[in-house]
Scaffold this motif. Structure first.
Motif, short mmCIF file in Angstrom:
data_model
loop_
_atom_site.label_atom_id
_atom_site.label_comp_id
_atom_site.label_asym_id
_atom_site.label_seq_id
_atom_site.Cartn_x
_atom_site.Cartn_y
_atom_site.Cartn_z
N SER A 1 0.85 -1.45 0.03
CA SER A 1 0.01 -0.07 -0.05
C SER A 1 0.97 1.14 -0.06
O SER A 1 0.38 2.25 -0.52
N MET B 1 1.51 2.63 -3.31
CA MET B 1 0.36 3.47 -3.96
C MET B 1 0.50 5.18 -3.46
O MET B 1 0.25 6.03 -4.40
N LEU C 1 -3.75 3.76 -10.58
CA LEU C 1 -2.86 2.89 -10.09
C LEU C 1 -3.39 1.56 -10.45
O LEU C 1 -4.27 1.14 -10.02
N ILE D 1 4.21 -1.16 -9.31
CA ILE D 1 3.09 -0.54 -9.50
C ILE D 1 3.33 0.44 -10.83
O ILE D 1 4.51 0.89 -10.99
N LEU E 1 -7.36 5.54 -2.05
CA LEU E 1 -6.57 4.54 -2.09
C LEU E 1 -7.19 3.44 -1.07
O LEU E 1 -6.90 2.19 -1.58
N GLN F 1 -7.79 -0.56 -2.38
CA GLN F 1 -7.14 -1.58 -1.45
C GLN F 1 -8.19 -2.36 -0.86
O GLN F 1 -8.09 -3.78 -0.98
#
Length: 231
Positions: A34, A37, A70, A83, A116, A120
């Motif tokens: 994470s 990101m 993303l 990523i 984000l 996730q």
């Protein structure tokens, strides 16, 4: 065998990503970094004149969030998933100290976190996922079957990060790395939206004096116990 969700949180450079990837590879789970990101969003902001050492146009960042796409992709010869930012592989670009210096201010923006976190949570719908970050066990997956909180002294973490950057060829001073870590710790722990903190039912692991192999076996046993329903 049932699949579970594993959330690994903790301070910067505590080895969260390393053990999360090891665990995902062993269990055949999806691994999600994470932090990558947030780093990608920071890189976008840097490249588009939104953030620098002298200014941060938060309103512009929020306005342009819909333009930031993303996703993760892993090819057979890659050690881990990379990523992509707007269809561009930025895995290596986001790992330098300059980007690191802007990650915490970017992550403190509620609109960024909302975008984000939603992505996730979508990734984790089918379980069988290992995700590391700073609010995975508290915000992203509060119902995760296994929550781990990684910790280590700032000095030890700075040494690890410094060695990693030097090996990548960066010309950097140890003091700058330590200062960056301490500043990120403060921002992450004191921000109003989803501050870095240990989830109530998380297992804390201080790996200041622990090697990577011992750390992995400790976390793996915890995961096996959860999967088997022994805890």
């Amino acid at each position: 065998m049932r699949k579970i969700t594993i959330a690994i949180d903790g301070y910067s450079s505590t080895g969260k990503s390393t053990v999360a990837k090891q665990l995902a590879d062993y269990l055949g789970y999806v691994y999600v970094d994470s932090g990558a990101m947030y780093r990608a969003v920071a890189l976008y902001a840097m490249e588009n004149g939104i953030i620098s050492d002298t200014h941060f146009d938060k309103a512009k960042l929020i306005e342009t969030l819909p333009q930031i796409q993303l996703y993760f992709e892993k090819k057979n010869d890659w050690e881990k998933a990379h990523i992509f930012l707007n269809n561009r592989d930025v895995e290596n670009e986001i790992r330098n100290l300059e980007v690191s210096g802007f990650v915490s201010p970017i992550a403190a923006i509620p609109e960024v976190r909302a975008k984000l976190v939603a992505q996730q949570q979508e990734i984790g719908l089918k379980k069988g996922v290992v995700m590391d970050g700073r609010d995975i066990g508290t915000v992203v997956f509060p119902e995760a079957e296994l929550k781990i909180f990684m910790n280590a002294s700032a000095f030890q973490r700075a040494q690890r990060r410094y060695k990693e950057l030097v090996e990548k060829g960066e010309n950097i001073q140890f003091e700058a790395v330590l200062k960056n870590l301490e500043e990120r710790d403060h921002i992450d722990s004191t921000r109003k939206d989803s501050p870095l903190k240990k989830a109530e039912n998380a297992i804390e692991i201080n790996n200041s004096e622990m090697n990577i192999e011992d750390q992995f076996h400790m976390v793996l046993q915890l995961a096996k116990d959860r999967i088997a329903g022994r805890v």
